[in-house]
Each structure stands twice: as structure tokens, then as C-alpha cells.
Design an enzyme around this catalytic site. Structure first.
Site, PDB file in Angstrom:
ATOM      1  N   SER A 180      -8.705   7.312  -5.089  1.00 50.00           N
ATOM      2  CA  SER A 180      -9.928   6.676  -4.613  1.00 50.00           C
ATOM      3  C   SER A 180     -11.053   7.648  -4.299  1.00 50.00           C
ATOM      4  O   SER A 180     -12.218   7.265  -4.322  1.00 50.00           O
ATOM      5  CB  SER A 180      -9.621   5.808  -3.391  1.00 50.00           C
ATOM      6  OG  SER A 180      -8.991   6.568  -2.398  1.00 50.00           O
ATOM      7  N   HIS A 208      -7.733   0.786  -7.082  1.00 45.19           N
ATOM      8  CA  HIS A 208      -8.963   1.088  -7.837  1.00 45.19           C
ATOM      9  C   HIS A 208      -8.783   0.974  -9.342  1.00 45.19           C
ATOM     10  O   HIS A 208      -9.728   1.183 -10.095  1.00 45.19           O
ATOM     11  CB  HIS A 208      -9.491   2.478  -7.456  1.00 45.19           C
ATOM     12  CG  HIS A 208     -10.113   2.499  -6.105  1.00 45.19           C
ATOM     13  ND1 HIS A 208     -11.403   2.078  -5.868  1.00 45.19           N
ATOM     14  CD2 HIS A 208      -9.609   2.853  -4.897  1.00 45.19           C
ATOM     15  CE1 HIS A 208     -11.680   2.196  -4.586  1.00 45.19           C
ATOM     16  NE2 HIS A 208     -10.603   2.664  -3.962  1.00 45.19           N
ATOM     17  N   LYS A 239     -11.607  -5.417  -3.831  1.00 44.86           N
ATOM     18  CA  LYS A 239     -12.548  -4.507  -4.508  1.00 44.86           C
ATOM     19  C   LYS A 239     -13.088  -5.203  -5.755  1.00 44.86           C
ATOM     20  O   LYS A 239     -13.988  -6.021  -5.636  1.00 44.86           O
ATOM     21  CB  LYS A 239     -11.846  -3.185  -4.822  1.00 44.86           C
ATOM     22  CG  LYS A 239     -11.343  -2.505  -3.543  1.00 44.86           C
ATOM     23  CD  LYS A 239     -10.766  -1.142  -3.820  1.00 44.86           C
ATOM     24  CE  LYS A 239      -9.978  -0.626  -2.638  1.00 44.86           C
ATOM     25  NZ  LYS A 239     -10.778  -0.392  -1.437  1.00 44.86           N
TER      26      LYS A 239
HETATM   27  N1  PMP Z   1      -5.126   1.547  -1.522  1.00 41.87           N
HETATM   28  C1  PMP Z   1      -6.163   2.272  -1.950  1.00 41.87           C
HETATM   29  C2  PMP Z   1      -5.917   3.359  -2.954  1.00 41.87           C
HETATM   30  C3  PMP Z   1      -7.450   2.006  -1.469  1.00 41.87           C
HETATM   31  O1  PMP Z   1      -8.501   2.721  -1.878  1.00 41.87           O
HETATM   32  C4  PMP Z   1      -7.648   0.976  -0.517  1.00 41.87           C
HETATM   33  C5  PMP Z   1      -9.004   0.624   0.045  1.00 41.87           C
HETATM   34  N2  PMP Z   1      -9.756   1.650   0.514  1.00 41.87           N
HETATM   35  C6  PMP Z   1      -6.529   0.254  -0.108  1.00 41.87           C
HETATM   36  C7  PMP Z   1      -5.278   0.547  -0.625  1.00 41.87           C
HETATM   37  C8  PMP Z   1      -6.661  -0.845   0.896  1.00 41.87           C
HETATM   38  O2  PMP Z   1      -7.126  -1.998   0.290  1.00 41.87           O
HETATM   39  P1  PMP Z   1      -7.815  -3.151   1.158  1.00 41.87           P
HETATM   40  O3  PMP Z   1      -9.237  -2.756   1.339  1.00 41.87           O
HETATM   41  O4  PMP Z   1      -7.635  -4.363   0.312  1.00 41.87           O
HETATM   42  O5  PMP Z   1      -7.078  -3.248   2.439  1.00 41.87           O
END
Ligand code: PMP
Length: 391
Positions: A180, A208, A239
Site C-alpha cells: 500500500s 489494493h 477502496k
Molecule cells: N490491508 C491493506 C493492505 C490496506 O491498505 C488496508 C487499508 N488501509 C486494509 C487492509 C484495511 O482495509 P479497510 O480500510 O477496509 O479496513
């Protein structure tokens, strides 16, 4: 209660130039937004496909409120499991080309709930050093032993497996599909090969990659054509899908087990109907057409080429996540502030989200940006980049 210990910590953040306040958004999260009263180009949203304010999704949400009300009223395992939740899971399994899917209230608690449910004392977790915070927290919640391997380094992963495999019952290799903060893609075919060689389980957090990689956004597993070879694939619905929630795709037996031991499913209320209904529409849209993902990739390539030509360091990005590496933490935050003054919002990302000395502004290009907006953003990057001696 004396909270001066917290005041001291806040003072340290201010001293380091990394203290911040929450920006306030008036209206929907789109390519152009009103932020703290200022109209700006938004390069910080995860709304990759523009679904967060899509008319068809909004209509579905409104209809769901009329039919089901605003809340699910209970945890899934008691009386919070509506036909909408069932429909979504069936559809997602079809979309992901997997046997079964379990939906959670967020990507974060999907990781937190799944990891601790599948590995325990006597097992080992082997995790990429740059995995997301929710994976790290999920690992902490599990009583399995944990170790990390160097980022995307297959020699190091093999070394860890070789040294440890015999000592444990189950070994679980965990990686982000798309990282990310850097936008690079995990070498999944090699990871799967090593997992087969050492009889390990595989777990990919594709937050992502979902809606971004693979055929019409089916994700990193689809991108590498590894269907059936990854045991647990996590996706987020917050997302690219534009709403809220997370899920794990895999086998029926996995789903069955999570229903009994996935703690967020047992102890936290299920997603509201007004979230589930638009997610169903979003997945159907992706199954209907590739136009959203094509627009996303076209914009991402265009924007990255523009910044690259100017001489910015974009790290190892292979996806629409476009980090512009600055290094120093305070300089990163200053760069972000100056871009904002000129009408471009890109959040600065510094320690502890990324390692010290690797501060960056992280640009998220979306299908919703116009070429004019991207051109304007590139021009502002050029001006501020020159001003601060970054390029
Ligand atoms: N895993 C990754 C790699 C992420 O980037 C994120 C969000 N920043 C999440 C999990 C968490 O997802 P959510 O926003 O749906 O809680």
C-alpha cells in the site's frame, strides 16, 4: 487523571514537524473535492474506480434503506445475517473464482479475525516485512510464532522456510498482494512455488489489488492466474469498491471455521444493508464491463509518465499507487503542505507508517480524474518540486 505523558508525546510530534490535524471534506470523495473550505484536486483517495459516489450504487443504498432499514441489528451469528449478506458472498465467490467468501465489517478486522482463527500455538506465521498494519495486528492476536522475511525477497523467504518448516505443524506465508505504501506487486508465483515445496499455507491481503489488478479488478491472484493456489485471499470493499467492508475468499471449510472462530463475526454487528446493497451493484458493474479498470490504468500510466519525465523518484510502483519519495520526514510534510496551497491534496506519509527516512507523498490516481486535472497536478508538482530543490 494526569495525561501530561501524552502532552509530552504530542510536543515531540510537533517538534519533529509531523503533527497533524484531520482535514475535513465537505461533500463526496471524488477527483476534485472541497477540503477545509478549499477546492482541490484529490490525489489521496482509495476510491480507485469512482464508485464511492456512483449514481447506481447510491440508488441501491437508498432502496436498501427503504426495504431493510439502516442497521443489521445484530452480529451475523445471532440475527444479523440478511439475505443481502448471503447474496453478496455468493456473488463475490463467483467474481473471485473461488469456492467461498466470508464478508467482514472492514478489511482491517478481516485480517485481525482471520489470521488468529487459522493459526495457533505450534504454528508459524512468515510475514513480508512491509505487510500492512492490520496484518501485523492480526499476527499479534494469534498465539502462533511469528517471523518476517525481507520485502519480496524470495531467497530470504526460502531460508526462513528451510530453517523452520520441520519445527511447526502449519506454516502460513502472508503477503500483501499490492503493497500500500509503495505500489509494488508481490511475486506471488514464486511465493506459491515455495509454499508448495515446503508444504506451507498462503495468505494474500489484496486490499489494493481488488478492483485494480486482474480481469476487471479480480485481483492479484487473477493477475497471475493462480486461482485455487492461494489458500486465503483478503479483499476490501472500502477502496475500489467504494463502500465499506472486507472479505476473505477461499474454501468452504475455511468459511465454516470462520463462522465459529472469526471473532469480529461473532462479536461485532454485521454490515448495514445500505452498505451491502451498493457493494452488490459494484461487483455486478465490474462483471459487466472492464471500462472502469481500463480508465484507471490509463490515468495511472499518464500521471506516472508525467512525474517521471520531471525527474521525481517514484520508487518501485507497478500500480496506480504512486509514491513520490522525498526521504526526510519534515521535508515530506512541507512538500505536502505546499502542494495543498497550490490546490493539490496529496497526503504525506512518514514514520511509523513507512520506515524512517523514506517519507513520501503518496499519489492515488483514480478512474475519476480527467486529463486536465492530472495535467494541473503535474504542473503543481513541477513548480513546488523546483522550489524545494526536489527535482
Ligand atoms: N490491508 C491493506 C493492505 C490496506 O491498505 C488496508 C487499508 N488501509 C486494509 C487492509 C484495511 O482495509 P479497510 O480500510 O477496509 O479496513
Amino acid at each position: 487523571m494526569n495525561l501530561s505523558f501524552l502532552e509530552e508525546k504530542i510536543a515531540e510530534l510537533k517538534e519533529a514537524g509531523v503533527y497533524r490535524k484531520l482535514p475535513v471534506l465537505e461533500g463526496p470523495n471524488e477527483a476534485e473535492i472541497i477540503l477545509n473550505g478549499q477546492r482541490v484536486i484529490n490525489l489521496s483517495s482509495n476510491n480507485y474506480l469512482g464508485f464511492a459516489n456512483h449514481p447506481k450504487l447510491k440508488e441501491a443504498a437508498i432502496e436498501a434503506v427503504e426495504k431493510y432499514g439502516v442497521g443489521a441489528g445484530a452480529v451475523r451469528t445471532i440475527v444479523g445475517n440478511m439475505d443481502l449478506h448471503e447474496e453478496l458472498e455468493k456473488l463475490l465467490a463467483q467474481f473471485k473464482r473461488e469456492e467461498a467468501v466470508m464478508v467482514f465489517q472492514s478489511g482491517f478486522n478481516c485480517n485481525a479475525g482471520t489470521i488468529q482463527a487459522i493459526v495457533e500455538r505450534g504454528d508459524l506465521i512468515v510475514s513480508d516485512e512491509l505487510n500492512h498494519a492490520s496484518i501485523i495486528d492480526g499476527c499479534r492476536l494469534s498465539s502462533a510464532d511469528k517471523t518476517i522475511y525481507k520485502h519480496c525477497d524470495m531467497e530470504d523467504l526460502e531460508r526462513v522456510l528451510q530453517e523452520n518448516r520441520e519445527k511447526y505443524r502449519n506454516v502460513l506465508i502472508i503477503t500483501d498482494g499490492v503493497f500500500s505504501m509503495d505500489g509494488d506487486i508481490a511475486p506471488l508465483p514464486e511465493i506459491v512455488k515455495l509454499a508448495e515445496k515446503y508444504n506451507a499455507l498462503t495468505y494474500v491481503d489484496d486490499a489494493h489489488g481488488s478492483g485494480v489488478l486482474g480481469e476487471s479488478g479480480r485481483g492479484t491472484v487473477d493477475h497471475f492466474n493462480l486461482h485455487g493456489k492461494v489458500d486465503f485471499t483478503i479483499g476490501t470493499l472500502s477502496k475500489a469498491i467504494g463502500v465499506i467492508g472486507g472479505y476473505v475468499a477461499g474454501s468452504e471449510v475455511m468459511k465454516d471455521w470462520l463462522l465459529h472462530r472469526g471473532r469480529p463475526l461473532l462479536f461485532s454487528t454485521s454490515l448495514p444493508p445500505a452498505a451491502v446493497a451498493p457493494i452488490i451493484v459494484a461487483i455486478k458493474e465490474l462483471m459487466r464491463t472492464t471500462e472502469y479498470t481500463e480508465r484507471l490504468w490509463d490515468n495511472a500510466r499518464y500521471f506516472k509518465a508525467g512525474l517521471q519525465e520531471l525527474g521525481f523518484d517514484l520508487g518501485k510502483s507497478q500500480t496506480p499507487i504512486t509514491p513520490v519519495i522525498i526521504g526526510n520526514e519534515a521535508k515530506t510534510m512541507e512538500f505536502s503542505r505546499k502542494l495543498l496551497e497550490k490546490g493539490v491534496f496529496v497526503s504525506g506519509i512518514v514514520f511509523p507508517t513507512v520506515p524512517r527516512g523514506t517519507g513520501r507523498v503518496r499519489c492515488m490516481v483514480t478512474a475519476g480524474h480527467t486529463k486536465e486535472q492530472l495535467d494541473k497536478a503535474i504542473a503543481v508538482f513541477k513548480e513546488v518540486g523546483h522550489q524545494m530543490g526536489i527535482i
